[in-house]
Structures are given as structure tokens and as C-alpha cells.
Design a protein around this motif. Sequence first.
Motif, PDB file in Angstrom:
ATOM      1  N   VAL A  44      78.673 -11.677   1.436  1.00  0.00           N
ATOM      2  CA  VAL A  44      77.890 -10.465   1.204  1.00  0.00           C
ATOM      3  C   VAL A  44      76.583 -10.564   1.984  1.00  0.00           C
ATOM      4  N   PRO A  45      76.060  -9.436   2.461  1.00  0.00           N
ATOM      5  CA  PRO A  45      74.861  -9.480   3.300  1.00  0.00           C
ATOM      6  C   PRO A  45      73.598  -9.786   2.503  1.00  0.00           C
ATOM      7  N   LYS A  46      72.729 -10.588   3.106  1.00  0.00           N
ATOM      8  CA  LYS A  46      71.418 -10.858   2.527  1.00  0.00           C
ATOM      9  C   LYS A  46      70.400  -9.880   3.098  1.00  0.00           C
ATOM     10  N   GLY A  64      63.604  -4.704   6.929  1.00  0.00           N
ATOM     11  CA  GLY A  64      63.862  -3.274   6.966  1.00  0.00           C
ATOM     12  C   GLY A  64      65.217  -2.857   6.443  1.00  0.00           C
ATOM     13  N   LYS A  65      66.007  -3.813   5.970  1.00  0.00           N
ATOM     14  CA  LYS A  65      67.340  -3.470   5.489  1.00  0.00           C
ATOM     15  C   LYS A  65      67.675  -4.308   4.263  1.00  0.00           C
ATOM     16  N   ALA A  66      68.018  -3.607   3.176  1.00  0.00           N
ATOM     17  CA  ALA A  66      68.364  -4.301   1.937  1.00  0.00           C
ATOM     18  C   ALA A  66      69.806  -4.771   1.986  1.00  0.00           C
ATOM     19  N   GLY A  67      70.018  -5.995   1.566  1.00  0.00           N
ATOM     20  CA  GLY A  67      71.371  -6.526   1.487  1.00  0.00           C
ATOM     21  C   GLY A  67      71.930  -6.366   0.084  1.00  0.00           C
ATOM     22  N   GLN A  68      72.903  -7.201  -0.246  1.00  0.00           N
ATOM     23  CA  GLN A  68      73.531  -7.132  -1.560  1.00  0.00           C
ATOM     24  C   GLN A  68      73.612  -8.500  -2.228  1.00  0.00           C
ATOM     25  N   TYR A  69      73.152  -9.534  -1.549  1.00  0.00           N
ATOM     26  CA  TYR A  69      73.281 -10.900  -2.053  1.00  0.00           C
ATOM     27  C   TYR A  69      72.409 -11.096  -3.287  1.00  0.00           C
TER      28      TYR A  69
END
Length: 666
Positions: free
Chosen positions: A329-331, A335-340
Motif C-alpha cells: 500500500v502507498p505511503k 503533496g500526496k496522501a497514501g494509505q499506509y
Amino acid sequence: MDVVRTGRSSWRHGGGRASLGALVFGLACAAGAAEAAPAIRWEVANRFPLFRNEDHFRALAGIYAGLPLADRQNRPVMALEVELEKRADARQLDKVFGDPSTIWRFGWASALVRSTCFSATNRGHWACRLTNGEDYVGARRADILASLTEPLAGRDCQWLVNGTVAATAACDKQIRLADLPIGTAFTLAARADGSAVAEAPGQTIRPVTILGMGDSFASGEGNPDKAAVLGTDVNNFQESSRLSGESGWRGRLRLYPLRYKHNFDKSFGIGALWINQQCHRSLYSHQLKAALAIALEAPHVRVTYLGYGCTGAEVFEGLLGYWAARDDVPKDRPGKAGQYDASPQVMRALRDLCPRPLKGFNRFSPPPRFSWQSDLKRCAAFKQDPDILLLSIGGNDIGFSRVIAGEALVAGNHFLSLRRAAERLWIKGAGPITFRDATAAESSLSDRYHILAQAFERLLGLNASQIIQTGYPQMLHTGSGTCPHASSGEAGTAGMDLHEIFRISKPTTGADSVAFVDGLNAKIRALGAGIGWQVVTGFADEFKGHALCQPGMADGSNGPDGLRFPVSTPTGQRWTPFSPPRWQAYRPRQRWFVTPNDAFLTANTMRTLAGSGGDPHMNGRAQPVLAATLSGSFHPNALGQAAMGDAVLTALRQKLGLPVPGAPVP
């Protein structure tokens, strides 16, 4: 009652046959008048606002209402799941669930997975806004739907809330009344032509808050909300000396189906969708289903459900400590929210329940040093106090997945010695242990459960009587015996012939498994009783006859899938016994477990391996094994989760003091 009392008084003082006749006539007239007198009935419009789209709840409520009363009383979770799956299979689900021509492959929950009050990007429920502008957690108002039990055709009714006119509509129509208080008594009334028609004083929307925590059995692992869809194109991830028992394929390339239109990116794309990708948290979870059932059967209740179950979680790694679960899952990036989010489940609950974010509680990655005793604290007051916590924990603490590795993974006996060595190394890395090892580890559960109980009370204000803990189901009991081992032929690899590493190789595995589950559940019951938790384990026996190795559909037919993995010609033009795009992840089956074959075909979790240049065509021999083991093999499927949900629902009714549908209200 007043009419009856008046009639009895007339009989006493009348004193003769004429008086008795008058009484009979009067009672008959009074009974007719009583039957015709309307009363007010009402229900909360969206009693399960985790589903932000009220149409989703109303559609489920309509299907639930059509179930036989016996099912709604005794097995509503299972009956609803079966009915949803049957309708999806027949392309008869309401359009709010999506395109009927595809929903049969995705599953009914696919329409809801991206419209819930859980956000993957802020990792919680706390920021969800309802249609009336309130927060999901701590909402104070809700809409209701009201009507008269005896509609007055051709007349208009004024509807009053606490004496104030709130709406006007035809008396024979259901009406929506907006923004009624939650948890505070109110009076409903209806009048027509200036005269009172009906009144219902002392009505209350009862708020119920249910938390769900625990391991993969709590999260719903193995049951993605939207199943991956495979195509007919093929790819070879490995060489194989055996292919579904077909000796003619010896030494040829083993071919596996790729996702439809090759919909993957450098990390194999999204594949299946989950309400929470990292924890493989699913709307099919038995905890969520039990909470939903309360909302469906109790018209005056509004259920706030907060689920945190996470695959692989233990007491100290998952509930009270950081646990990464899936790593695909992306951290956060600039400037961009992940999901980790690897934060402890108790911390996630505090993040949702507290009025404002507490310092440090939005730390999603493990800090250099962390201790739940010193780093977690309870806020002064919650937005709403939890009523019940549903819990499933302990299996990972004693190494249950490692037992499966020891009992169901065996290096292939083939001519490629390097590959055989690699498989042995892979199995060793899984840390296989025996049933005896896991039973010995059960001694650690006592301290862990007591510490967990202390944490729940200190941090969440939950005493032991508010905890419902579940045990674990029987996996290999067929009802008349146990799943056979590999020396019995193909039966020992039933449901797991996608790769030769999977097989039940020991003659004792079936019997040992049954004894182990019985012993573990007995241990959990004893520990729970000592703490004061209510422990639910009775469902374990219901799994007998629905074992991992049992083929066929719930209606007695074999269906297109059986237990065999699909085999392809080298070009992917001919598949047996079925074509991968025809796979239906959520068709009612005899088995209540996800086999390795099911897991590959349903969730298809993959990983990009180092050195492959990001090309999934080059990602090696382990991919089919990863696609099975990382996708929920050996976990309850949607029907198994439903069986667990019904058992939990019985305990929930008792804890909340709610009647069984159709039972007299005290």
C-alpha cells in the motif's frame, strides 16, 4: 383496554340478559373500532450509516424484510448472504448494487466498498460527513420514516414532532421526518382535518456503537469487497512437473490466467478491492455483518460500526502495538496522501472516538520507540461511548498460520532439484510448527488477554462485560470424517492444485486439526470466563460438513468450479474445467473456507520481486503461491463469515437487550 373496562362495568350494573347482549354487541363494536384505529409506526431511515448511501441500506433492508421469519430469528446473517448471492448469480439484484451483468463476478459488496464512512486516505472514520452535515462518529440527529398502521385514504395528515408541525402528506403515504434527536425522547403525532389521528409519546432513536477488532478472521481476509477479474490470457510463472493430475503436461510450462485486460501496474495493480487494502478488511467480515443485522432487525436503533480488524494481528503486534500487515500500500509522499497505516487498532479507535486528534495519534509508521502504556491515553470525553467490542484474537499469537505452513505446504517431489530446494527454503521461511507447538504456546494467551482487558478498560472505557470474543471454526471436518491426505490421491490436494507446494501430506493432519480447534476454543472459553468476556464458539461445530476439501454448491449441484484449478492450452484458447472469467467468488458453496485455488482466483494478490524490472511477466515461480497465501487461503469465505456472524448476533442481542424479531416486546 379502556373500552374493555367500560364494557365490564356495564355488565356488572345492568344485571340481565339484555345487558349481556348489549355487552356482546358493544365489545364487538369496540373491537372493530380498535382494529381500525391507526397507530404510528416509524423506523430510522438509515440505521447503518457506515453505508453513506442510504439507498444501499434501504435495498438491504428490503431484501432482509422478505426473508422468512424463522430465518430472521435464527440465521439472518446467513440467510441474507445466501439471498444476496443467489440474486447476484441470477442478475436480479437492485440496480443500486451496480451492473447486474458484472455484479455476479464482483460480489454484492462491490457497490458499497467505495461509498462507506471509512476513508483509506485519512485511515479512519473520523472525517466522514453524513448527508445532514454531521460527523459519522458522534452524530446527534437522524431522519426517520413514519406511517400509519391503518392508512386513511383520501385525507391529508399533518405530522407533528414535539407538538410542532414538521410535514404534511397524504395519510396513506409514508413520510420522511428529518433531523430527529438521537438518544433524546420525542413525541410523534398525526392529525387530519384538525383532529388527532394518532400519537406516539416517549419515542427514542437509540444510538448503538459497536467496535470490531482483531485478526484476519475479524477483518474478513479472503473475501475482497470487489473480487479481481481474470481473463483468458495466460502467463507462465513457473515450470511444473505436475498440472492438476494430468500426467501429459509433465515438464511443460504451467500456465496461469492473467487479470482481465492485464489490468496491473508495476506492482500488479489494484486487483481486488477492500474497504482497507492494507489490513484486507472486508464488508464480508462477520463482525460487520452482525452489527448490520442489529440495524436491520431493530427499527428504532442507529448503529455506528467502527471496524479495525487486520490480517496477521496479534495482541502486542496489531491491537496494542504497531503492525504493518500488507506492505503493498502507498505511503505518504509530499503533496500526496497514501494509505499506509501500521498504527495499533486501539490507537485507531481513539483517533475516531476523540473529539480532536490527540498528539501523536496520526503517526502511521512505527516510531523508534513505542509503548502502549505510556504513549496511548484516553481523551477526556468521547464523541460517543462504545457499547460493545467484538473481538477475534489469539490465533496468530500462538502461530496458527505457521501450523498451516507445517501441515499444508510440502516441497514438490520433482526432477528440478534447484526448484525443490527453493521451495524448501520458502517453506522454512514461513516458520512451520506443529499442532503440539501451537498448543504449548496457548499458555501465553492468559497474560495477553488480561493485559488486553486492562487496555480496553483504561483507554476505551470498556469493561469486561462489554466484550464479545469469538473462537475459531473447524476447517477439515467433513461431517463424517476429515479431509484426506495426499496419499489418497487428488483428494489430498482438493482445492489447492494450483501449485504442487500445497497438499495435506500427513495422515494425522485432519484428526489433529479437529482436536486442536476444540482445545483452542476450550482454552479461549476458560480464559474469557475468568476475565468476564462473553466467548462465542458454538459456531465451530456448524462448520462440520463445510470443510476446506468439500466440493459442490450449496444447492447440491457441482457447478462450474468444483475444487479444481482451471487448466489452459498454451494459447489460452481452451480452459478446463471452466474459464477463469466465469469464476464467481461469491456463489453459495458447500465449503465455508477459501481454498488456495479460490484465493488465487478471487483476490489474486501479487508482488513485484526485485530484479524483475517491474515486469509482472518476469516475477518468478513464487507468484502463484503468493497469490494464494496472501489472498486469504484457509480463512472462512463469505458463508463461513456469515455463520460466525449469526453466532455473534445472538450474543449482541443479549448484551444490548434487544428482542428476537417477532418476539413480544416487554
